[in-house]
Design a protein around this motif. Structure first.
Motif, short mmCIF file in Angstrom:
data_model
loop_
_atom_site.label_atom_id
_atom_site.label_comp_id
_atom_site.label_asym_id
_atom_site.label_seq_id
_atom_site.Cartn_x
_atom_site.Cartn_y
_atom_site.Cartn_z
N GLU A 12 2.19 7.19 7.00
CA GLU A 12 1.05 6.43 6.49
C GLU A 12 1.10 4.97 6.94
O GLU A 12 0.48 4.10 6.34
CB GLU A 12 0.99 6.54 4.97
N ARG A 14 3.36 2.74 6.80
CA ARG A 14 4.10 1.78 5.97
C ARG A 14 5.42 1.46 6.65
O ARG A 14 6.12 2.37 7.11
CB ARG A 14 4.37 2.36 4.58
N ARG A 22 1.90 -2.54 6.02
CA ARG A 22 1.54 -1.48 6.97
C ARG A 22 1.29 -2.13 8.33
O ARG A 22 0.91 -3.28 8.41
CB ARG A 22 0.28 -0.75 6.53
N MET A 51 -6.59 4.97 4.61
CA MET A 51 -5.36 5.19 3.85
C MET A 51 -5.21 4.15 2.74
O MET A 51 -4.85 4.48 1.61
CB MET A 51 -4.14 5.12 4.77
N ILE A 52 -5.48 2.89 3.07
CA ILE A 52 -5.36 1.81 2.10
C ILE A 52 -6.38 2.00 0.97
O ILE A 52 -6.06 1.88 -0.20
CB ILE A 52 -5.52 0.44 2.77
N GLU A 54 -7.71 4.79 -0.02
CA GLU A 54 -7.27 5.93 -0.83
C GLU A 54 -6.15 5.53 -1.79
O GLU A 54 -6.14 5.92 -2.95
CB GLU A 54 -6.78 7.05 0.08
N THR A 55 -5.22 4.71 -1.32
CA THR A 55 -4.12 4.24 -2.16
C THR A 55 -4.65 3.44 -3.34
O THR A 55 -4.21 3.61 -4.48
CB THR A 55 -3.13 3.38 -1.33
N TRP A 56 -5.61 2.56 -3.10
CA TRP A 56 -6.15 1.72 -4.16
C TRP A 56 -7.03 2.50 -5.13
O TRP A 56 -7.18 2.11 -6.29
CB TRP A 56 -6.95 0.56 -3.57
N ARG A 58 -6.40 5.63 -6.09
CA ARG A 58 -5.54 6.51 -6.91
C ARG A 58 -5.22 5.84 -8.23
O ARG A 58 -4.97 4.64 -8.28
CB ARG A 58 -4.22 6.75 -6.18
N GLY A 63 1.48 7.41 -6.71
CA GLY A 63 1.73 7.20 -5.30
C GLY A 63 1.77 5.80 -4.97
O GLY A 63 1.84 5.09 -4.20
#
Length: 63
Positions: A12, A14, A22, A51-52, A54-56, A58, A63
């Motif tokens: 991802e 990172r 990242r 990706m970023i 999606e992370t925020w 969640r 995760g």
């Protein structure tokens, strides 16, 4: 997080050992390309942006 073979980022993008960082540039391309890298770098940027996002989106703790 599983370390790759000689790389500095995970799947991802990172950076290993650095929380919250990242890498989204041509340095993550594992092999040389025989054409201009501009489209490839744009594609990497779009992917890491997703990706970023999606992370925020969640819920915390997942995760």
């Amino acid at each position: 997080m599983r370390r790759g073979l000689g790389g500095v980022v995970d799947d991802e993008l990172r950076v290993y050992g650095v929380k919250g960082l990242r890498v989204a540039d041509a340095s993550i391309i594992p092999t040389l390309v025989a054409a201009t890298t501009q489209l490839t770098v744009y594609t990497i940027a779009e992917k890491v942006a997703a990706m970023i996002k999606e992370t925020w989106e969640r819920p915390h703790g997942q995760g």
